[in-house]
Design a protein around this motif. Structure first.
Motif, PDB file in Angstrom:
ATOM      1  N   PRO A   1     -30.714  -1.343 -37.865  1.00 27.97           N
ATOM      2  CA  PRO A   1     -29.258  -1.494 -37.991  1.00 27.97           C
ATOM      3  C   PRO A   1     -28.542  -0.240 -38.469  1.00 27.97           C
ATOM      4  CG  PRO A   1     -30.358  -3.465 -38.796  1.00 27.97           C
ATOM      5  CD  PRO A   1     -31.439  -2.462 -38.521  1.00 27.97           C
ATOM      6  N   VAL A   2     -29.204   0.588 -39.296  1.00 30.60           N
ATOM      7  CA  VAL A   2     -28.548   1.803 -39.794  1.00 30.60           C
ATOM      8  C   VAL A   2     -28.343   2.798 -38.664  1.00 30.60           C
ATOM      9  CG1 VAL A   2     -28.799   3.789 -41.328  1.00 30.60           C
ATOM     10  CG2 VAL A   2     -29.400   1.503 -42.145  1.00 30.60           C
ATOM     11  N   THR A   3     -29.412   3.095 -37.912  1.00 36.04           N
ATOM     12  CA  THR A   3     -29.288   4.074 -36.837  1.00 36.04           C
ATOM     13  C   THR A   3     -28.427   3.551 -35.685  1.00 36.04           C
ATOM     14  OG1 THR A   3     -31.353   3.283 -35.836  1.00 36.04           O
ATOM     15  CG2 THR A   3     -31.504   5.110 -37.377  1.00 36.04           C
ATOM     16  N   LEU A   4     -28.351   2.243 -35.540  1.00 34.95           N
ATOM     17  CA  LEU A   4     -27.506   1.665 -34.492  1.00 34.95           C
ATOM     18  C   LEU A   4     -26.058   1.510 -34.934  1.00 34.95           C
ATOM     19  CD1 LEU A   4     -29.871  -1.133 -33.101  1.00 34.95           C
ATOM     20  CD2 LEU A   4     -29.410   1.103 -32.112  1.00 34.95           C
ATOM     21  N   GLY A   5     -25.784   1.716 -36.221  1.00 36.45           N
ATOM     22  CA  GLY A   5     -24.411   1.659 -36.720  1.00 36.45           C
ATOM     23  C   GLY A   5     -23.851   0.264 -36.899  1.00 36.45           C
ATOM     24  N   ILE A   6     -24.743  -0.723 -37.116  1.00 41.53           N
ATOM     25  CA  ILE A   6     -24.265  -2.111 -37.242  1.00 41.53           C
ATOM     26  C   ILE A   6     -24.671  -2.719 -38.583  1.00 41.53           C
ATOM     27  CG2 ILE A   6     -24.298  -2.471 -34.754  1.00 41.53           C
ATOM     28  CD1 ILE A   6     -26.962  -3.987 -35.149  1.00 41.53           C
ATOM     29  N   ALA A   7     -25.038  -1.884 -39.542  1.00 49.22           N
ATOM     30  CA  ALA A   7     -25.599  -2.411 -40.789  1.00 49.22           C
ATOM     31  C   ALA A   7     -24.568  -3.139 -41.639  1.00 49.22           C
ATOM     32  CB  ALA A   7     -26.233  -1.273 -41.592  1.00 49.22           C
ATOM     33  N   SER A   8     -23.302  -2.737 -41.562  1.00 47.24           N
ATOM     34  CA  SER A   8     -22.305  -3.315 -42.471  1.00 47.24           C
ATOM     35  C   SER A   8     -21.120  -3.920 -41.727  1.00 47.24           C
ATOM     36  CB  SER A   8     -21.800  -2.242 -43.445  1.00 47.24           C
ATOM     37  OG  SER A   8     -21.237  -1.141 -42.731  1.00 47.24           O
ATOM     38  N   ILE A   9     -21.372  -4.453 -40.563  1.00 52.59           N
ATOM     39  CA  ILE A   9     -20.281  -5.072 -39.785  1.00 52.59           C
ATOM     40  C   ILE A   9     -19.867  -6.391 -40.428  1.00 52.59           C
ATOM     41  CG2 ILE A   9     -19.817  -6.280 -37.609  1.00 52.59           C
ATOM     42  CD1 ILE A   9     -21.221  -4.067 -36.150  1.00 52.59           C
ATOM     43  N   ASN A  10     -18.566  -6.612 -40.480  1.00 51.89           N
ATOM     44  CA  ASN A  10     -18.029  -7.861 -41.008  1.00 51.89           C
ATOM     45  C   ASN A  10     -16.928  -8.345 -40.076  1.00 51.89           C
ATOM     46  OD1 ASN A  10     -16.048  -9.542 -42.755  1.00 51.89           O
ATOM     47  ND2 ASN A  10     -17.880  -9.419 -44.019  1.00 51.89           N
ATOM     48  N   VAL A  11     -17.056  -9.574 -39.604  1.00 55.76           N
ATOM     49  CA  VAL A  11     -16.098 -10.127 -38.633  1.00 55.76           C
ATOM     50  C   VAL A  11     -15.237 -11.218 -39.245  1.00 55.76           C
ATOM     51  CG1 VAL A  11     -17.582  -9.566 -36.674  1.00 55.76           C
ATOM     52  CG2 VAL A  11     -17.783 -11.811 -37.758  1.00 55.76           C
ATOM     53  N   CYS A  12     -15.150 -11.253 -40.560  1.00 54.42           N
ATOM     54  CA  CYS A  12     -14.388 -12.317 -41.219  1.00 54.42           C
ATOM     55  C   CYS A  12     -12.881 -12.079 -41.156  1.00 54.42           C
ATOM     56  CB  CYS A  12     -14.841 -12.474 -42.670  1.00 54.42           C
ATOM     57  SG  CYS A  12     -16.520 -13.150 -42.824  1.00 54.42           S
ATOM     58  N   THR A  13     -12.489 -10.926 -40.618  1.00 58.71           N
ATOM     59  CA  THR A  13     -11.076 -10.658 -40.405  1.00 58.71           C
ATOM     60  C   THR A  13     -10.854 -10.304 -38.942  1.00 58.71           C
ATOM     61  OG1 THR A  13     -11.269  -8.290 -40.894  1.00 58.71           O
ATOM     62  CG2 THR A  13     -10.849  -9.766 -42.752  1.00 58.71           C
ATOM     63  N   GLN A  14      -9.609 -10.407 -38.507  1.00 67.06           N
ATOM     64  CA  GLN A  14      -9.275 -10.071 -37.125  1.00 67.06           C
ATOM     65  C   GLN A  14      -9.618  -8.620 -36.831  1.00 67.06           C
ATOM     66  OE1 GLN A  14      -7.852 -12.229 -34.832  1.00 67.06           O
ATOM     67  NE2 GLN A  14      -7.909 -10.656 -33.233  1.00 67.06           N
ATOM     68  N   GLU A  15      -9.240  -7.732 -37.753  1.00 67.31           N
ATOM     69  CA  GLU A  15      -9.494  -6.309 -37.542  1.00 67.31           C
ATOM     70  C   GLU A  15     -10.986  -5.999 -37.502  1.00 67.31           C
ATOM     71  OE1 GLU A  15      -7.660  -7.624 -39.904  1.00 67.31           O
ATOM     72  OE2 GLU A  15      -5.601  -7.118 -39.331  1.00 67.31           O
ATOM     73  N   GLY A  16     -11.727  -6.635 -38.411  1.00 70.37           N
ATOM     74  CA  GLY A  16     -13.163  -6.405 -38.436  1.00 70.37           C
ATOM     75  C   GLY A  16     -13.852  -6.882 -37.171  1.00 70.37           C
ATOM     76  N   ALA A  17     -13.409  -8.021 -36.655  1.00 69.40           N
ATOM     77  CA  ALA A  17     -14.013  -8.558 -35.433  1.00 69.40           C
ATOM     78  C   ALA A  17     -13.702  -7.662 -34.247  1.00 69.40           C
ATOM     79  CB  ALA A  17     -13.506  -9.972 -35.187  1.00 69.40           C
ATOM     80  N   GLU A  18     -12.456  -7.157 -34.175  1.00 66.39           N
ATOM     81  CA  GLU A  18     -12.091  -6.261 -33.076  1.00 66.39           C
ATOM     82  C   GLU A  18     -12.933  -4.986 -33.117  1.00 66.39           C
ATOM     83  OE1 GLU A  18     -10.083  -6.611 -30.601  1.00 66.39           O
ATOM     84  OE2 GLU A  18      -8.972  -8.439 -31.077  1.00 66.39           O
ATOM     85  N   ALA A  19     -13.084  -4.406 -34.304  1.00 64.82           N
ATOM     86  CA  ALA A  19     -13.876  -3.173 -34.431  1.00 64.82           C
ATOM     87  C   ALA A  19     -15.340  -3.428 -34.113  1.00 64.82           C
ATOM     88  CB  ALA A  19     -13.725  -2.596 -35.839  1.00 64.82           C
ATOM     89  N   ALA A  20     -15.842  -4.619 -34.441  1.00 63.86           N
ATOM     90  CA  ALA A  20     -17.253  -4.932 -34.217  1.00 63.86           C
ATOM     91  C   ALA A  20     -17.603  -4.925 -32.735  1.00 63.86           C
ATOM     92  CB  ALA A  20     -17.586  -6.290 -34.827  1.00 63.86           C
ATOM     93  N   ILE A  21     -16.661  -5.301 -31.893  1.00 62.24           N
ATOM     94  CA  ILE A  21     -16.944  -5.334 -30.452  1.00 62.24           C
ATOM     95  C   ILE A  21     -17.372  -3.955 -29.964  1.00 62.24           C
ATOM     96  CG2 ILE A  21     -15.949  -5.721 -28.166  1.00 62.24           C
ATOM     97  CD1 ILE A  21     -14.101  -7.808 -29.457  1.00 62.24           C
ATOM     98  N   THR A  22     -16.619  -2.928 -30.355  1.00 59.52           N
ATOM     99  CA  THR A  22     -16.959  -1.561 -29.939  1.00 59.52           C
ATOM    100  C   THR A  22     -18.268  -1.099 -30.560  1.00 59.52           C
ATOM    101  OG1 THR A  22     -14.612  -1.005 -29.680  1.00 59.52           O
ATOM    102  CG2 THR A  22     -16.166   0.826 -29.918  1.00 59.52           C
ATOM    103  N   LEU A  23     -18.492  -1.456 -31.825  1.00 57.54           N
ATOM    104  CA  LEU A  23     -19.740  -1.040 -32.481  1.00 57.54           C
ATOM    105  C   LEU A  23     -20.949  -1.659 -31.801  1.00 57.54           C
ATOM    106  CD1 LEU A  23     -18.648  -1.265 -36.233  1.00 57.54           C
ATOM    107  CD2 LEU A  23     -18.979   0.804 -34.855  1.00 57.54           C
TER     108      LEU A  23
END
Length: 499
Positions: A392-414
């Protein structure tokens, strides 16, 4: 007629010995199948055939080595196939979480599944093995070391040369931090009832709510946005970029502190209170107070090209250049010892940082580490296989949080980026496997042709040797008969004497 040595018998015996020797040789060749059974049979041919035999056996072993290499690659690729499936599911969940029809509880349920999938990707990276050799944790990649313990090279592309790279660490990564005041109440009164808004999401504290319940509501809201809320002693803050810089205290003791769980400029905490009395009770402000995290920063030195570029994302620093040159460094918080000033919730101070001395570092990339497959019969006939660390660290997804609208939108690209990276690794593994398939074919064909060449030197021509055997067998029988006749001739002398 003179009585002398039986010359004819001796001559016949001599020829018979030669015939027997030739017959023995023919029998030996026919029974063994080899034309050369000892060096005396063909000294030059024996030397050539033994050398060819050594090469043939080496080629056969190299072909088996290549097959083993394919098995390793298939094991790693199979694990990455499952990682890809999980990333696609995680992206689907991110798209679902980005829909405005979801409540906060809905998004928190989605986040729980994402957390489990992230943990499984980490487990696969750590435990995927072939013959006890771990495959996805970076052990089959170029090794590296640094003279600074907090600096770790976590990824280097195939075009990165194995040399020393010098750099200067200028700033630690930092969370976004907002420090509130010490609560002046134990219960929300009529005058303090109001709303606290954090990153656009609000919690209403009604009259009669105890301090513990009020904090629980604030903490739960912060958890949904990947923010840690706790009480700490702000006076003990020593500037280190971690929660260890604050002494955590019981509820109501010390300052109310808000700290993002992730690092870097993408981390944001924005706090506003709509009631001045409530703001005073918690050391907040009716104005919006915003703090951002800080990305780790470095300056490049010798070893890097003048055209190399730097970009930071939290505790990861990316160094990129032409020809697909890419290096990723992870900097442990506190390595540089940067002094941070955290934002105060009443607006009296903004979050800032000041360098407290730079750290000169040298990172050495070694050529050792990759898996070298012996795909030839001779020295240095190897093939390098590199499998980068995939977690998850090298893939850049270790600290994704989708509990907010903004976080979920950013997670799609990550997640898109993570899928693309894993697909790139799988494509490289597929290229390795296809290359090894051709390697095996070439080795088998080469071994077949060399075996045929060695056979012409070493193996007996059965038809020809059978002809020789038949000829020598006839001569042996004739010689034996003639030897008997030659031995009989002296008896004629006796017949003259007897007469």
């Amino acid at each position: 007629m003179r009585i002398n040595h039986n010359i004819s018998a001796m001559q016949t015996n001599s020829q018979l010995r030669k015939t027997n020797k030739n017959l023995d040789t023919a029998l030996e060749r026919l029974s063994s199948g080899y034309r050369i059974n000892r060096a005396a049979d063909d000294a030059a041919g024996m030397a050539i055939s033994r050398k060819m035999k050594t090469q043939i056996e080496g080629l056969e072993r190299a072909s088996m080595n290549s097959s083993d290499g394919i098995s390793v690659i298939q094991t790693a690729e199979g694990a990455l196939n499952e990682v890809t499936a999980m990333l696609q599911r995680m992206r689907q969940l991110a798209v679902q979480a980005a829909n405005g029809t979801n409540t906060t509880d809905d998004r928190m349920s989605i986040q729980q599944e994402l957390n489990q999938l992230t943990a499984e990707i980490q487990r696969i990276s750590t435990t995927t093995e072939f013959n006890t050799k771990t495959l996805l944790d970076g052990n089959i990649d170029n090794n590296s070391y640094s003279n600074v313990p907090g600096l770790e090279l976590i990824y280097a592309s195939d075009t990165v040369p194995s040399v020393e790279y010098q750099m200067t660490l200028t700033c630690d990564p930092r969370q976004a931090v907002v420090v509130g005041g010490e609560p002046s109440i134990t219960e929300i009164g009529e005058e303090e009832a109001g709303t606290i808004t954090i990153n656009g999401y609000s919690v209403y504290l009604r009259e009669g709510t105890s301090l513990e319940d009020a904090f629980a509501s604030i903490r739960n809201l912060c958890d949904s946005m990947n923010i840690k809320a706790f009480f700490g002693d702000a006076s003990s803050m020593d500037g280190t970029p971690d929660t260890a810089g604050y002494e955590e205290l019981d509820i109501g003791d010390g300052n109310l502190i808000f700290m993002s769980r992730g690092y870097g400029s993408s981390q944001k905490i924005s706090i506003q209170c709509n009631n001045p009395n409530l703001a005073d009770a918690f050391g907040l402000s009716t104005d919006t107070i915003t703090a951002y995290g800080v990305d780790a920063k470095i300056e490049l030195g010798e070893g890097f090209s003048p055209t190399a570029t730097i970009s930071g994302s939290g505790d990861i620093v990316y160094v990129r250049d032409s020809n697909n040159f890419e290096m990723r460094y992870q900097i442990t918080p506190g390595t540089v010892g940067t002094d941070f000033t955290d934002a105060t919730a009443d607006g009296s101070e903004e979050q800032d940082w000041a360098a407290d001395g730079d750290i000169e570092a040298t990172s050495t990339l070694l050529s050792a580490g990759p898996m070298y497959l012996q795909v030839g019969a001779n020295e240095d006939q190897t093939m390098e296989v590199r499998i980068p660390r995939t977690d998850p660290v090298t893939l850049g997804i270790a600290s994704i949080n989708v509990c907010t609208q903004e976080g979920a939108e950013a997670a799609i690209t990550l997640y898109d980026n993570a899928v693309n990276e894993v697909s790139s690794i799988r494509a490289k593994l597929g290229a390795y496997q296809n290359r090894l398939d051709h390697t095996i074919t070439n080795l088998d064909v080469t071994g077949l042709n060399m075996t045929e060449s060695m056979s012409r030197i070493e193996d007996v021509d059965m038809a020809e040797e059978m002809t020789v055997y038949t000829q020598q067998s006839v001569l042996d029988q004739a010689g034996t008969a003639m030897l008997a006749q030659a031995n009989q001739r002296p008896q004629n002398i006796l017949s003259l004497l007897n007469g």
